[in-house]
Design an enzyme around this catalytic site. Structure first.
Site, mmCIF file in Angstrom:
data_model
loop_
_atom_site.group_PDB
_atom_site.id
_atom_site.type_symbol
_atom_site.label_atom_id
_atom_site.label_comp_id
_atom_site.label_asym_id
_atom_site.label_seq_id
_atom_site.Cartn_x
_atom_site.Cartn_y
_atom_site.Cartn_z
ATOM 1 N N TRP A 167 23.395 52.281 -13.505
ATOM 2 C CA TRP A 167 23.736 52.190 -14.933
ATOM 3 C C TRP A 167 22.422 52.463 -15.640
ATOM 4 O O TRP A 167 21.504 51.647 -15.611
ATOM 5 C CB TRP A 167 24.265 50.808 -15.264
ATOM 6 N N ARG A 184 29.209 47.663 -11.358
ATOM 7 C CA ARG A 184 27.900 47.339 -11.920
ATOM 8 C C ARG A 184 27.229 48.540 -12.593
ATOM 9 O O ARG A 184 26.176 48.407 -13.209
ATOM 10 C CB ARG A 184 26.982 46.812 -10.809
ATOM 11 N N LYS A 244 29.969 46.056 -15.776
ATOM 12 C CA LYS A 244 30.582 44.732 -15.818
ATOM 13 C C LYS A 244 29.543 43.623 -15.886
ATOM 14 O O LYS A 244 29.711 42.630 -16.576
ATOM 15 C CB LYS A 244 31.481 44.525 -14.606
ATOM 16 N N LYS A 253 38.754 44.753 -26.427
ATOM 17 C CA LYS A 253 39.466 45.371 -25.296
ATOM 18 C C LYS A 253 39.799 46.823 -25.633
ATOM 19 O O LYS A 253 39.612 47.716 -24.826
ATOM 20 C CB LYS A 253 40.775 44.626 -24.979
ATOM 21 N N HIS A 262 37.696 40.845 -48.632
ATOM 22 C CA HIS A 262 36.304 40.981 -49.080
ATOM 23 C C HIS A 262 35.655 42.253 -48.547
ATOM 24 O O HIS A 262 34.447 42.301 -48.393
ATOM 25 C CB HIS A 262 35.492 39.749 -48.660
ATOM 26 N N ASN A 300 17.413 47.409 -9.010
ATOM 27 C CA ASN A 300 18.283 46.959 -10.090
ATOM 28 C C ASN A 300 17.435 46.095 -11.006
ATOM 29 O O ASN A 300 16.886 45.095 -10.570
ATOM 30 C CB ASN A 300 19.444 46.137 -9.499
ATOM 31 N N GLY A 301 17.298 46.497 -12.266
ATOM 32 C CA GLY A 301 16.479 45.721 -13.203
ATOM 33 C C GLY A 301 15.665 46.650 -14.070
ATOM 34 O O GLY A 301 15.985 47.840 -14.198
ATOM 35 N N GLU A 352 38.654 39.628 -29.596
ATOM 36 C CA GLU A 352 38.837 40.003 -28.196
ATOM 37 C C GLU A 352 39.813 41.188 -28.070
ATOM 38 O O GLU A 352 39.585 42.103 -27.282
ATOM 39 C CB GLU A 352 39.333 38.780 -27.396
HETATM 40 C C1 G6P Z 1 29.464 42.981 -20.087
HETATM 41 C C2 G6P Z 1 30.922 43.288 -19.823
HETATM 42 C C3 G6P Z 1 31.805 42.419 -20.706
HETATM 43 C C4 G6P Z 1 31.466 40.953 -20.503
HETATM 44 C C5 G6P Z 1 29.988 40.685 -20.794
HETATM 45 C C6 G6P Z 1 29.569 39.268 -20.422
HETATM 46 O O1 G6P Z 1 29.100 43.467 -21.330
HETATM 47 O O2 G6P Z 1 31.193 44.660 -20.047
HETATM 48 O O3 G6P Z 1 33.159 42.626 -20.338
HETATM 49 O O4 G6P Z 1 32.265 40.165 -21.333
HETATM 50 O O5 G6P Z 1 29.184 41.573 -20.008
HETATM 51 O O6 G6P Z 1 29.699 39.092 -19.046
HETATM 52 P P1 G6P Z 1 29.742 37.704 -18.322
HETATM 53 O O7 G6P Z 1 29.792 38.042 -16.855
HETATM 54 O O8 G6P Z 1 28.475 36.983 -18.685
HETATM 55 O O9 G6P Z 1 30.942 36.979 -18.780
#
Ligand code: G6P
Length: 599
Positions: free
Chosen positions: A74, A27, A594, A476, A495, A100-101, A472
């Site tokens: 974070w 987190r 995450k 990644k 383009h 957290n928030g 995607e």
């Molecule tokens: C964060 C993570 C991403 C994830 C996104 C949405 O930015 O780093 O990997 O895709 O959140 O998360 P969720 O839990 O809503 O799928």
């Protein structure tokens, strides 16, 4: 987006909560801290960097006591320094808070508190909470917290301790928080992963609920003062699911878990050519489906539109949750809004869900984390049952989301009285075996990763249902290897992006085995003519693509509508092996978290 944990019981709190804190590290991991109530005193230790840096601090040995709170951060307000790390204390050092928030009105609160003589030690928005509780304190911590909360605007999951009371007070508004019920001990945490080692009984707090947690029990009241009877839930997660089991990183383990996670998703939902989904929302009556999500889940949303149009013949749209929630989206009760989220806690996705409901739409969640806020607020849902996803870069959740979208759109088709294609159903059931086959031979991908790890830019191109796969793949790579990577629809390359192509610019093509195959081959030729180096992901037997590409990664043949599931796996692995070759911390990439519970 910051992890918090608290403990009260008979055992030494510090080692217990630090172990739990590690489970929340996904987190946020830029700084960490812990506070322990020891007799009538409060001791806090904080550190910049990951939890291991905190654990290396010699002062930790002095943290003796059975009540404590801890935090992994974070950063939003203030750099990730020791000073800005949580817990934050009041002026007297009697109250400690982890948060957290985001406190939106912290500037005005801080100025007013400073005028009243409070001294601040950090640049964070969170520190105002400790000082507000200090001012409100009249001998009962939960009452002081309740009074302080009335002044706060924003979002919070909080855990608070006071030297004079044997309790932990926890509050939630928009940031997730659970209470773990143990034997003669209690926990509070942002996520069940932090407590699963100790208990399988948890309570999910709802917004504006204040919990007073004692060693032998807990009580919950609303901010308005009335008491609430909470349901105790049984945790599905097991400890072994959140361990690496011999893999070097969680991300690699989770890539390898995809055959199992898709099997879990399909279990009981695919039988005799028919799809079974519960609860039945009367899906046939909707005139439009809108898919929303963030990050990887937004890529799934794009695939959702292709599937809905192709299989269910229904009008469909997709949108970033963060954009949807702040437009004035015109939705009615004839619209189905599908919110896609691995964590079920992403603030923007939750905001979009609430906006959609406010405007009268029906909502359906495609969520992995059982009991998460989104899963509890949607009208109906499909759980992924993919198991905990811990690597910050999403992998198994994506492939499960795509499969869930296939089931959903096939189900709508069924509900509309249309026949399902038995071949497509057979192919869906064959996905786990096909992914397994790919995971058996990784040499080609490892070699490509080694060769290209030092490149600075990549572009990923695909068409149709494989355009979101290109997005995607690029996401990644940039997330975990810090290489600039763009995803683009292959047809759009001419383009603009084509200007970038030269022999130092690798281009990854996702070559679908579908109606646009020839068009993609044409785009590959355009790149080749400009000396671009081509890595192609294509179906077994696609000799045309193999001839044009410099490097070819083959995937088993399947239906075009299922191809994203197979095509994304090599791209996940390519990103993984590039990042690993660069010696990077794959599971904890810089600046990311995450679960993003702030806007
Ligand atoms: C964060 C993570 C991403 C994830 C996104 C949405 O930015 O780093 O990997 O895709 O959140 O998360 P969720 O839990 O809503 O799928």
């Amino acid at each position: 987006m910051c992890g918090i944990i608290g403990y009260i019981g008979k055992r030494e709190a510090a080692p217990l909560i630090l172990r739990g804190l590690h489970r929340l590290e996904y987190r946020g991991y830029d700084s960490a801290g812990i506070a322990i109530v020891s007799g009538e005193k409060l001791f806090a230790v904080k550190s910049a960097g990951m939890i291991t840096a905190l654990e290396a601090r010699p002062e930790l040995k002095r943290l003796i006591g059975n009540i404590g709170i801890a935090h992994t951060r974070w950063a939003t307000h203030g750099e990730p320094t020791e000073q800005n790390a949580h817990p934050h204390l009041d002026c007297k050092g009697e109250i400690a808070v982890v948060h957290n928030g985001i406190i939106e009105n912290y500037m005005e609160l801080r100025e007013a508190l400073q005028k009243r003589g409070h001294t601040f030690n950090s640049e964070t928005d969170s520190e105002v909470i400790a000082h507000l509780i200090e001012e409100s304190y009249e001998g009962v911590l939960e009452d002081a917290v309740a009074r302080a909360l009335k002044l706060l605007e924003g979002t919070f999951g909080l855990a608070v301790v006071h030297t004079g009371e044997r309790k932990v007070v926890a509050v939630r508004r928009s940031s997730p928080l659970i209470i773990g019920i143990g034997q003669d001990e209690m926990f509070v945490a942002s996520d069940v992963a932090a407590v699963v080692e100790h208990t399988s009984r948890v309570v999910h707090l709802d917004d504006d609920e204040i919990a007073c947690i004692r060693q032998d029990g807990f009580s919950v009241m609303r901010l308005s003062g009335e008491m609430v009877e909470k349901r105790v839930d049984k945790v599905e997660m097991s400890l072994s699911q959140i361990e690496k089991k011999g893999f070097k990183h969680f991300m690699l383990k989770e890539i390898f878990e995809q055959p199992a996670s898709i099997t879990n998703l399909l279990r009981g939902r695919l039988k005799d050519g028919k799809i079974t989904l519960t609860p039945n929302l009367g899906l046939a009556r909707f005139e439009r489906v809108i898919f929303v999500g963030c990050g990887t889940s937004w890529h799934s949303a794009i695939i959702g539109r292709y599937l809905a149009e192709n299989l269910a013949g229904i009008r469909a749209e997709f949108e970033y949750a963060s954009e949807f929630r702040y437009r004035k989206p015109i939705v009615t009760n004839r619209d189905l809004v599908v919110v896609i989220s691995q964590s079920g806690e992403t603030a923007d996705t939750l905001g979009a869900l609430r906006e959609a409901k406010k405007r009268g739409a029906r909502t359906l969640g495609i969520v992995n984390v059982v009991g998460s806020t989104i899963s509890r607020e949607v009208d109906g849902g499909i759980y992924l049952h993919a198991g905990p996803e811990i690597g910050v870069a999403s992998t198994k959740a994506f492939t499960s989301q795509v499969m869930a979208l296939l089931l959903l759109t096939l189900y709508i088709r069924q509900e509309r009285g249309l026949e399902n294609d038995p071949e497509l159903i057979r192919e869906a059931a064959a996905m786990p075996a096909k992914i397994n086959a790919m995971l058996d031979n990784l040499d080609v991908i490892k070699n490509i990763a080694r060769e290209f790890a030092s490149y600075k830019n990549f572009i990923y191109l695909g068409r149709g249902i494989n355009y979101p796969v290109a997005l995607e793949g690029a996401l990644k790579l940039k997330e975990i290897s810090y290489i600039h990577a763009e995803g683009y629809p292959a047809g759009e390359m001419k383009h603009g992006p084509i200007a970038l192509i030269d022999d130092g610019f690798p281009v990854v093509f996702i070559v679908g085995n579908d109606a646009q195959h020839e068009k993609v081959l044409g785009n590959m030729q355009e790149v080749k003519a400009r000396k671009g180096r081509i890595i192609a992901v294509c179906s077994e037997g696609d000799t045309d693509a193999a001839r044009v590409a410099d490097y070819c990664i083959t995937v088993p043949q399947t239906s075009p509508l299922l191809s994203p599931i197979l095509n994304v796996v090599p791209l996940q692995l390519l990103a993984y092996y590039v990042a690993d070759a660069k010696g990077l911390d794959v599971d904890r990439p810089r600046n990311l978290a995450k679960s993003v519970t702030v806007e």
